[in-house]
Scaffold this active site. Structure first.
Site, PDB file in Angstrom:
ATOM      1  N   LYS A   1       0.737  -1.416   0.152  1.00 26.17           N
ATOM      2  CA  LYS A   1      -0.004   0.243  -0.159  1.00 26.17           C
ATOM      3  C   LYS A   1       0.824   1.367   0.074  1.00 26.17           C
ATOM      4  O   LYS A   1       2.112   0.934   0.471  1.00 26.17           O
ATOM      5  CB  LYS A   1      -0.936   0.120   1.130  1.00 26.17           C
ATOM      6  CG  LYS A   1      -0.313   0.012   2.691  1.00 26.17           C
ATOM      7  CD  LYS A   1       0.131   1.414   3.112  1.00 26.17           C
ATOM      8  CE  LYS A   1       0.846   1.219   4.502  1.00 26.17           C
ATOM      9  NZ  LYS A   1       1.801   2.542   4.866  1.00 26.17           N
TER      10      LYS A   1
ATOM     11  N   ASP B   1      -2.449  -1.528  10.088  1.00 25.46           N
ATOM     12  CA  ASP B   1      -2.532  -1.571   8.665  1.00 25.46           C
ATOM     13  C   ASP B   1      -3.112  -2.912   7.973  1.00 25.46           C
ATOM     14  O   ASP B   1      -3.414  -3.188   6.931  1.00 25.46           O
ATOM     15  CB  ASP B   1      -1.230  -1.229   8.000  1.00 25.46           C
ATOM     16  CG  ASP B   1      -0.503   0.053   8.090  1.00 25.46           C
ATOM     17  OD1 ASP B   1      -1.609   0.779   8.518  1.00 25.46           O
ATOM     18  OD2 ASP B   1       0.448   0.299   8.031  1.00 25.46           O
TER      19      ASP B   1
HETATM   20  O1  C5P Z   1      -0.490  -1.190  14.670  1.00 21.76           O
HETATM   21  P1  C5P Z   1       0.855  -1.645  14.540  1.00 21.76           P
HETATM   22  O2  C5P Z   1       1.402  -2.752  15.270  1.00 21.76           O
HETATM   23  O3  C5P Z   1       1.337  -1.597  12.864  1.00 21.76           O
HETATM   24  O4  C5P Z   1       1.455  -0.279  14.980  1.00 21.76           O
HETATM   25  C1  C5P Z   1       3.282  -0.236  15.258  1.00 21.76           C
HETATM   26  C2  C5P Z   1       3.556   1.056  16.009  1.00 21.76           C
HETATM   27  O5  C5P Z   1       3.221   2.130  15.013  1.00 21.76           O
HETATM   28  C3  C5P Z   1       2.697   1.251  17.071  1.00 21.76           C
HETATM   29  O6  C5P Z   1       3.372   0.689  18.308  1.00 21.76           O
HETATM   30  C4  C5P Z   1       2.637   2.710  17.390  1.00 21.76           C
HETATM   31  O7  C5P Z   1       4.151   3.032  17.965  1.00 21.76           O
HETATM   32  C5  C5P Z   1       2.703   3.315  15.985  1.00 21.76           C
HETATM   33  N1  C5P Z   1       1.445   3.570  15.582  1.00 21.76           N
HETATM   34  C6  C5P Z   1       0.951   4.769  16.057  1.00 21.76           C
HETATM   35  N2  C5P Z   1      -0.377   5.236  15.655  1.00 21.76           N
HETATM   36  C7  C5P Z   1      -1.032   4.635  14.741  1.00 21.76           C
HETATM   37  C8  C5P Z   1      -0.521   3.279  14.238  1.00 21.76           C
HETATM   38  C9  C5P Z   1       0.717   2.890  14.678  1.00 21.76           C
HETATM   39  O8  C5P Z   1       1.416   5.424  16.912  1.00 21.76           O
HETATM   40  N3  C5P Z   1      -2.387   4.775  14.438  1.00 21.76           N
END
Ligand code: C5P
Length: 301
Positions: A14, A141
């Site tokens: 993406k 994501d």
């Molecule tokens: O959800 P995911 O595990 O992909 O997110 C990885 C990291 O990215 C989270 O631990 C956070 O630090 C950051 N993040 C965030 N806000 C979001 C998505 C991700 O701060 N909306």
């Protein structure tokens, strides 16, 4: 009905055509207005019955992919198995083509693909809503990797509403050496943007997607994480400049980076931009890709 012996799922990368980021929430995540567009660079995940959970990976970046339980593909198999009282005894092979830790949701893609592959292999009969629930548990994501096309993600990006796209967009993606840590980029965003406001989707951008107007989309592309990614990796600015010089309608960092994305007028222009970027030495590799692309899809099994 006999169960299949192996299931292969193809899943797209993406790019975020808008990534509006709000302040950090109490849970550490950030509220987003995240306009996802799936692009035609794909990983494939093949699930085969095995004695225990095992991950293998092939492709040019295979050595950078974790093969332990931290891999989202492994976690997807475990979550699905736990929900249905099954043992997660499966061999998951990832044929990797999406840049690793590149801001193109490659890890999330593998999580969504593994989930769809295991679901078919085990015949769980899980509903789409259940699969999306598991995706949201895996990462912000991951639901979009399942759905594909284009969608607005709100909350931390996991609450999706599907968007209409009125044509094809031609892109070039330039992979950088090494990855960027998504949490580190969000922390740098917090440092640079102490007064972040509530994120909102841009109606001009949504209209450009709906009408398939590349020039209008180019004028509306924004990524609130770009300044943070450039702060952590200043060399990305050279790649952005080379792509614009070579005729890109617009250039931006993809998600949390360090992949850079270039929107082109057409396929011929995309080829020219990719050649200029490759020639320039400002990136590791540059490849054209077309959007939108379908979400995680079973291709055999
Ligand atoms: O959800 P995911 O595990 O992909 O997110 C990885 C990291 O990215 C989270 O631990 C956070 O630090 C950051 N993040 C965030 N806000 C979001 C998505 C991700 O701060 N909306």
């Amino acid at each position: 009905m006999t169960q299949p012996g192996a299931v292969t799922v193809r899943v797209p990368a993406k790019v975020n055509v808008q990534l509006a980021v709000g302040p950090a929430r109490p849970d550490g995540f950030h509220d987003l207005a995240n306009v996802f567009l799936a692009v035609g660079l794909y990983d494939e995940v093949t699930a085969t019955p095995a004695d225990s959970l095992r991950i293998t990976c092939s492709g040019p970046d295979a050595d950078k992919v974790p093969l332990d339980r931290t891999n989202l593909a492994a976690r997807a198999a475990e979550l699905l198995a736990a929900r249905y009282g099954l043992a997660p005894d499966v061999h998951l092979h990832i044929a990797k083509d999406i840049p690793v830790a590149g801001g193109m949701a490659g890890g999330s893609a593998d999580g969504a693909a593994a989930l769809v592959a295991c679901d078919a292999l085990w015949g769980t009969g899980a509903s789409r809503a259940e699969l999306l629930d598991i995706c949201a548990e895996l990462g912000s994501d991951v639901p979009f990797s399942l759905v594909g096309g284009a969608a607005l993600g709100t909350g931390r990006g996991e609450k999706l509403s599907v968007l209409e796209v009125g044509g094809s967009f031609h892109w070039v993606f330039a992979a950088a050496d090494g990855g960027l840590s998504t949490p580190a980029v969000y922390r740098e965003f917090d440092r640079l943007t102490p007064d972040a406001g509530a994120p909102e989707a841009d109606p001009v951008l949504l209209e450009a997607l709906r009408t398939g107007d590349a020039v209008a989309l180019a004028g509306a592309l924004t990524n609130d994480l770009q300044a943070a990614a450039l702060s952590l990796r200043p060399s990305l600015a050279s790649a952005l400049a080379v792509g614009v010089e070579a005729g890109a309608l617009a250039a931006l960092v993809s998600g949390s980076g360090p992949t850079t994305a270039f929107l082109a007028q057409d396929a011929a222009s995309a080829e020219k931009i990719a050649a200029a970027l490759t020639e320039s030495g400002t990136c590791r590799s540059a490849r054209p890709a077309v959007s939108p692309a379908p979400g995680a899809t079973i291709v055999s099994g």
